[in-house]
Write an enzyme that holds these catalytic residues in place. Structure first.
Site, PDB file in Angstrom:
ATOM      1  N   ASP A  61       0.852  -1.185   0.000  1.00 12.32           N
ATOM      2  CA  ASP A  61       0.000   0.000   0.000  1.00 12.32           C
ATOM      3  C   ASP A  61       0.892   1.240   0.000  1.00 12.32           C
ATOM      4  O   ASP A  61       1.973   1.230   0.589  1.00 12.32           O
ATOM      5  CB  ASP A  61      -0.932   0.027   1.214  1.00 12.32           C
ATOM      6  CG  ASP A  61      -1.966   1.133   1.105  1.00 12.32           C
ATOM      7  OD1 ASP A  61      -2.956   0.939   0.389  1.00 12.32           O
ATOM      8  OD2 ASP A  61      -1.762   2.198   1.711  1.00 12.32           O
ATOM      9  N   GLN A  62       0.406   2.277  -0.654  1.00 13.38           N
ATOM     10  CA  GLN A  62       1.186   3.515  -0.739  1.00 13.38           C
ATOM     11  C   GLN A  62       0.351   4.703  -0.273  1.00 13.38           C
ATOM     12  O   GLN A  62      -0.801   4.855  -0.674  1.00 13.38           O
ATOM     13  CB  GLN A  62       1.661   3.754  -2.170  1.00 13.38           C
ATOM     14  CG  GLN A  62       2.600   4.941  -2.306  1.00 13.38           C
ATOM     15  CD  GLN A  62       3.082   5.107  -3.743  1.00 13.38           C
ATOM     16  OE1 GLN A  62       2.346   5.604  -4.592  1.00 13.38           O
ATOM     17  NE2 GLN A  62       4.289   4.656  -4.018  1.00 13.38           N
TER      18      GLN A  62
END
Length: 209
Positions: free
Chosen positions: A76-77
């Protein structure tokens, strides 16, 4: 050697693995990505990467054709920019107008991207998660130039509203990062490091088969 499963619907993450000769099955995790109150960007990316990996583990546990010992990759970013009104998280814009607003808010500023990587092996219940940080320094660009960029590249499904592997790199003065792949969505160097250190998996050997 253990098989890898990507807990993501992102074409960019799958492409990054394919670029190094690693072809994986993908499963889209259906989770709520709403930040908790007072949750830092690092904590948010860490939590969501783990949730994605564990959600897909639960889903594929119902299937019969999953190889024993398979390792699930969750990522996830989260992007953060400091604005005049305080810190602002940058998600996927969804529309051209939102993309323009995000990019205009970043002009002349430093934006931090926190890319979390979670490796989860259901058969051993082992989970390893780390966060890779990238800092992007934006140039000053006119609104007309920003609108032209968004129209040209259509980065509507990209956190931060740009594609650093394409025309978007011209929006920056510089990038500070261990691994340029992190900005695209998956820290490949960290993936290689954690697979080797914790799961005895050599990506280079796997790709060279």
């Amino acid at each position: 050697m253990a098989s890898l499963i990507l807990a993501s619907s992102s074409q960019y993450r799958k492409m990054l693995l394919a670029n190094i000769g690693i072809y994986v099955d993908t499963h889209s995790p259906d989770i709520d990505e709403t930040p908790f109150a007072n949750e830092s960007p690092t904590e948010l990316s860490f939590r969501l990467a783990q949730q994605k990996a564990h959600k897909v583990a639960a889903d594929i546990g119902k299937l019969d054709n999953v190889e024993a010992g398979a390792i699930i990759i969750g990522s996830d970013q989260v992007a953060l920019v400091q604005t005049d009104t305080g810190p602002q998280l940058l998600g996927k814009p969804g529309t051209s107008e939102n993309a323009v607003k995000q990019l205009m808010a970043c002009q002349g500023k430093q934006v931090a991207f926190y890319t979390a990587l979670c490796l989860h092996q259901p058969s051993t219940n082992k989970t390893i998660t780390q966060v890779d940080e990238t800092r992007v320094f934006f140039r000053h660009n006119s609104e007309a130039a920003i609108r032209a960029y968004v129209e040209k590249e259509q980065p509507l499904d990209c956190a931060g509203s740009f594609k650093s592997e394409g025309l978007g790199v011209l929006l920056f003065d510089k990038i500070e990062s261990r691994d340029p792949n992190s900005l695209i969505g998956l820290p490949i160097m960290l993936l290689n490091e954690l697979l080797g250190a914790h799961f005895n998996v050599d990506l280079l050997a796997m790709a060279a088969q």
